[in-house]
Design a protein around this motif. Sequence first.
Motif, short mmCIF file in Angstrom:
data_model
loop_
_atom_site.label_atom_id
_atom_site.label_comp_id
_atom_site.label_asym_id
_atom_site.label_seq_id
_atom_site.Cartn_x
_atom_site.Cartn_y
_atom_site.Cartn_z
N UNK A 147 -42.41 24.30 28.33
CA UNK A 147 -42.40 23.73 29.68
C UNK A 147 -42.79 22.26 29.68
N UNK A 148 -43.88 21.92 29.02
CA UNK A 148 -44.34 20.53 29.02
C UNK A 148 -43.31 19.62 28.35
N UNK A 149 -42.70 20.11 27.26
CA UNK A 149 -41.68 19.32 26.57
C UNK A 149 -40.45 19.12 27.44
N UNK A 150 -40.03 20.15 28.15
CA UNK A 150 -38.88 20.04 29.05
C UNK A 150 -39.18 19.03 30.17
N UNK A 151 -40.39 19.05 30.67
CA UNK A 151 -40.78 18.05 31.67
C UNK A 151 -40.73 16.65 31.07
N UNK B 96 -45.51 13.74 27.20
CA UNK B 96 -45.21 15.15 27.50
C UNK B 96 -44.34 15.76 26.40
N UNK B 97 -43.39 14.98 25.91
CA UNK B 97 -42.52 15.47 24.84
C UNK B 97 -43.32 15.82 23.60
N UNK C 244 -45.20 19.75 19.95
CA UNK C 244 -46.18 20.02 18.88
C UNK C 244 -46.51 21.51 18.79
N UNK C 245 -46.40 22.22 19.90
CA UNK C 245 -46.73 23.64 19.91
C UNK C 245 -45.76 24.45 19.06
N UNK D 131 -43.01 16.77 15.16
CA UNK D 131 -43.63 15.97 16.22
C UNK D 131 -44.47 14.83 15.65
N UNK D 132 -45.20 15.12 14.59
CA UNK D 132 -46.01 14.06 13.96
C UNK D 132 -45.11 12.94 13.44
N UNK D 133 -44.01 13.31 12.82
CA UNK D 133 -43.07 12.29 12.33
C UNK D 133 -42.46 11.52 13.50
#
Length: 483
Positions: A318-322, A392-393, A398-399, A405-407
């Motif tokens: 959800x947070x990534x989609x936002x 947010x992405x 990261x989850x 995500x780190x890269x």
Amino acid sequence: MELLSLLIFLPLLCGAVAWFAEKKLRGSGNWITLFSLTGLLLLSFYLGSLGDSSLSWSWFARFNIHFALLFDGLALLMVVLTLALAILAVAVSWREIEQHRGFFHFNLLFSVAGIIGVFLAADLFLFFVFWEVMLIPMTALILIWGHEKRRYAAIKFFIFTQASSLLMLVAIIALALEHQTQTGFLSFSLAELQILGFAPKTEYWLMLGFFIAFAVKLPMVPLHSWLPDAHTQAPTAGSVLLAGILLKTGAYGLIRIVLPLFPNATMEFAPIAVTLGVLSIIYGALMAYSQTDFKRLVAYSSISHMGFVLLALFSWQEVALQGAILTIVAHGISSAALFSMAGMIQHRIHSREIGSMGGMWASAPKMATITLIFVMAGIGMPGMANFNGELFTLLGSYQVFPTHTIIAALGIIGSAVYGLHLFQRAFQGPTNIDISDLRMRELVYTSLLVVALFYFGLQPHIILDLSADTLSSLLSIAKEAKP
């Protein structure tokens, strides 16, 4: 609701009026196009105030194809972004276009009609028609009013987009035939196609047909090579439309079609898509840093930033989609803003080479200040719209994909390096050239862009509220899909 169709048909009508009016009175096309787009923007706000709406007319009854439009919160958001940046495109080209001015305005409004059609289409065949409609006027804008290598850039843009479009058409037809197999009748309706069940291999290949088409427009490495040439050679108005809106149609297609229609296949494909997204982020940042052409640098930065959208969407969080929605809007504003500044500088010094600039702060402090704000927005400075989207992405992705995500986070560092490097070479250091500062008209619309970047940076909930229903629907689909 018949008013909804006016968002598509009025730009075509007003474009024709601007074309013929320009032949009678030089400069009238600017005003007609500006007032037309402003009126359409007000109409979109009015329709948005009425809530979600739709219309459906039988078009090709034999094949069950409808002229079906859907106007929900996400569509409203994209239509408003389209019209606002189209107004910016008119403003930046007010004195830039010297030849075939009327035809220029017709193509500009023709392109707007196609883009709005893509955002409103609720029938896949109609979606394809508008997807093609976008291609024709944008190719003309590059080919006729572009710069020194405009023919090469226009042909390359056309080939890449057309080839991917044909692949999408095959997938659309296959999807309709699959609907006929399962239900006994053809359908191109997004709502009806969404309830189909697929064999795993069938779903995967159908998903790929759409994904590749949208990945080309996004653009995603390695399907990106048309973008730097198109951006560099396009007139300023074309670059604003390309960066601010056309790239977003690829992301919109993923949200509206690929994710809801093929949830299982997208989850299976997610590791590949996310890897390609991260590759786009890092590759785009490295290539941006190595550029000596102002517009080409901003073009490669767009590849990098849109990689965050790909990472976010295929994380299914959800947070990534936002974050994806916020990035789409923020990058639309900030990239269009940077291309408008590049166009102003090129119009003044007749060069895009950063080496030809230098020390311009001394002669153009207002331009330098505004450009610095746009650069900081692209970097992701807290308080500005881009920061929320990328934050947010990263938090959401990261989850599911911590290593990716780190890269990807390194891309933010890269954006700071190439952004500040650009500003330092263009506006600081020894004075290589004196240029005129921003005129009042230029100061007005660039200041409005600054306000928008800060406003959506401090009030992101406005964007999130408009897209909430669409994202909730995607999350519900994700829960029902196979893990």
